[in-house]
Design an enzyme around this catalytic site. Sequence first.
Site, PDB file in Angstrom:
ATOM      1  N   ALA A 144       0.835  -1.207   0.000  1.00  0.00           N
ATOM      2  CA  ALA A 144       0.000   0.000   0.000  1.00  0.00           C
ATOM      3  C   ALA A 144       0.866   1.252   0.000  1.00  0.00           C
ATOM      4  O   ALA A 144       0.587   2.211  -0.725  1.00  0.00           O
ATOM      5  CB  ALA A 144      -0.923   0.003   1.212  1.00  0.00           C
ATOM      6  N   SER A 152       0.007  13.278   0.433  1.00  0.00           N
ATOM      7  CA  SER A 152      -0.422  13.467  -0.956  1.00  0.00           C
ATOM      8  C   SER A 152      -0.439  14.946  -1.308  1.00  0.00           C
ATOM      9  O   SER A 152      -1.055  15.757  -0.609  1.00  0.00           O
ATOM     10  CB  SER A 152      -1.821  12.893  -1.187  1.00  0.00           C
ATOM     11  OG  SER A 152      -2.257  13.277  -2.482  1.00  0.00           O
ATOM     12  N   HIS A 159      -2.024  16.172  -3.593  1.00  0.00           N
ATOM     13  CA  HIS A 159      -3.389  16.529  -3.995  1.00  0.00           C
ATOM     14  C   HIS A 159      -4.144  17.226  -2.864  1.00  0.00           C
ATOM     15  O   HIS A 159      -5.100  17.943  -3.109  1.00  0.00           O
ATOM     16  CB  HIS A 159      -4.147  15.291  -4.475  1.00  0.00           C
ATOM     17  CG  HIS A 159      -3.712  14.842  -5.848  1.00  0.00           C
ATOM     18  ND1 HIS A 159      -4.279  15.328  -6.999  1.00  0.00           N
ATOM     19  CD2 HIS A 159      -2.749  13.980  -6.246  1.00  0.00           C
ATOM     20  CE1 HIS A 159      -3.697  14.778  -8.054  1.00  0.00           C
ATOM     21  NE2 HIS A 159      -2.757  13.950  -7.620  1.00  0.00           N
ATOM     22  N   ASP A 217      -4.149  16.123 -11.946  1.00  0.00           N
ATOM     23  CA  ASP A 217      -3.777  15.069 -12.879  1.00  0.00           C
ATOM     24  C   ASP A 217      -4.529  15.343 -14.169  1.00  0.00           C
ATOM     25  O   ASP A 217      -5.739  15.595 -14.147  1.00  0.00           O
ATOM     26  CB  ASP A 217      -4.170  13.695 -12.336  1.00  0.00           C
ATOM     27  CG  ASP A 217      -3.393  13.313 -11.087  1.00  0.00           C
ATOM     28  OD1 ASP A 217      -2.247  13.778 -10.934  1.00  0.00           O
ATOM     29  OD2 ASP A 217      -3.933  12.552 -10.263  1.00  0.00           O
ATOM     30  N   GLU A 230       5.546  10.543 -13.452  1.00  0.00           N
ATOM     31  CA  GLU A 230       4.114  10.760 -13.671  1.00  0.00           C
ATOM     32  C   GLU A 230       3.901  11.911 -14.664  1.00  0.00           C
ATOM     33  O   GLU A 230       3.763  13.076 -14.246  1.00  0.00           O
ATOM     34  CB  GLU A 230       3.397  11.074 -12.345  1.00  0.00           C
ATOM     35  CG  GLU A 230       3.395   9.892 -11.382  1.00  0.00           C
ATOM     36  CD  GLU A 230       2.447  10.052 -10.192  1.00  0.00           C
ATOM     37  OE1 GLU A 230       2.300   9.078  -9.442  1.00  0.00           O
ATOM     38  OE2 GLU A 230       1.854  11.146 -10.025  1.00  0.00           O
ATOM     39  N   HIS A 274       0.894  14.425 -13.789  1.00  0.00           N
ATOM     40  CA  HIS A 274       0.686  15.102 -12.498  1.00  0.00           C
ATOM     41  C   HIS A 274       1.353  16.492 -12.523  1.00  0.00           C
ATOM     42  O   HIS A 274       2.574  16.592 -12.539  1.00  0.00           O
ATOM     43  CB  HIS A 274       1.274  14.213 -11.389  1.00  0.00           C
ATOM     44  CG  HIS A 274       1.179  14.761 -10.001  1.00  0.00           C
ATOM     45  ND1 HIS A 274       0.436  14.170  -8.998  1.00  0.00           N
ATOM     46  CD2 HIS A 274       1.756  15.836  -9.416  1.00  0.00           C
ATOM     47  CE1 HIS A 274       0.562  14.849  -7.871  1.00  0.00           C
ATOM     48  NE2 HIS A 274       1.364  15.872  -8.101  1.00  0.00           N
TER      49      HIS A 274
HETATM   50 ZN   LIG Z   1      -1.433  13.163  -9.109  1.00  0.00          ZN
END
Ligand SMILES: [Zn+2]
Length: 267
Positions: free
Chosen positions: A167, A177, A179, A186, A235, A238
């Site tokens: 995880a 995060s 976010h 994203d 990523e 992102h």
């Molecule tokens: Zn992201």
Amino acid sequence: MNRKLIGALISVTLLSGCQSLQNSFTNDEGNSSKEQQTSEKQEEKNGQAADDVLTLPAQYFNQIVETGGKKVIQNSENTLVLVNKTYYLSDSYIPSDLVRANVHYSFGDEQIEKALLRQEAATALEQMFNGAQAEGIELYAVSGYRSYARQKVLFDAEVQQHGLEKAEEAVAIPGQSEHQTGLTMDISSRSVNLLLTQEYENTPEGKWLATNAHKYGFILRYPKGKENITGYKYEPWHFRYVGKEFAKTIYEKGLTLEEYFNVVKEI
Ligand SMILES: [Zn+2]
């Protein structure tokens, strides 16, 4: 005997892996001050101003309080806030100015948390999407703000399904995060079926974002080849809002946000 030896070798390898990571951070800091000294010396020699020394007012640096072994950010509303595997946002931090951006979302008109961004970032996102559209590039917002509570639900579900270790590799620990800042989106396109995939880097849309996002104040937060610095895999979808001025510097110098904070001098 052999087993012991192997055990010892493995633990040496793991330790040195951790240590080299720590050392590399220490070295980065050490080097930057050395570089600074060197450039100051050269400056004295040449009698020139050091344009290449990056400076940043103190308010943009993380203010940290250590709670229960965690480094928790106190000035979370800072648009340059550095959230990563070292620095946590507080479980109670919810940005005060979250709004829905006027852009296309991969999930349509649904009124959900992940459509939100902080006001300044939402405006910049709209400008970026409009700029892209003017050049025939179609972008979709996929996932923006994510609350601590939502991240905890996602993380706990992953732990239940795959165990803690897996995880932690797959899902950000609640508080870690980016976010949660409300400054991150994203982004995807139809060319990759609106998915968040590394294939995005090869599409016209992914390429456009990689070379133009900084003009609108966004940086590609987890670049290829910098995985050991950011702590995250590449990523290409992102994007993190930091504001035009900082995004330009970070883009032009080819830095990650972590590296930027290692080289800037606090004023
Ligand atoms: Zn992201």
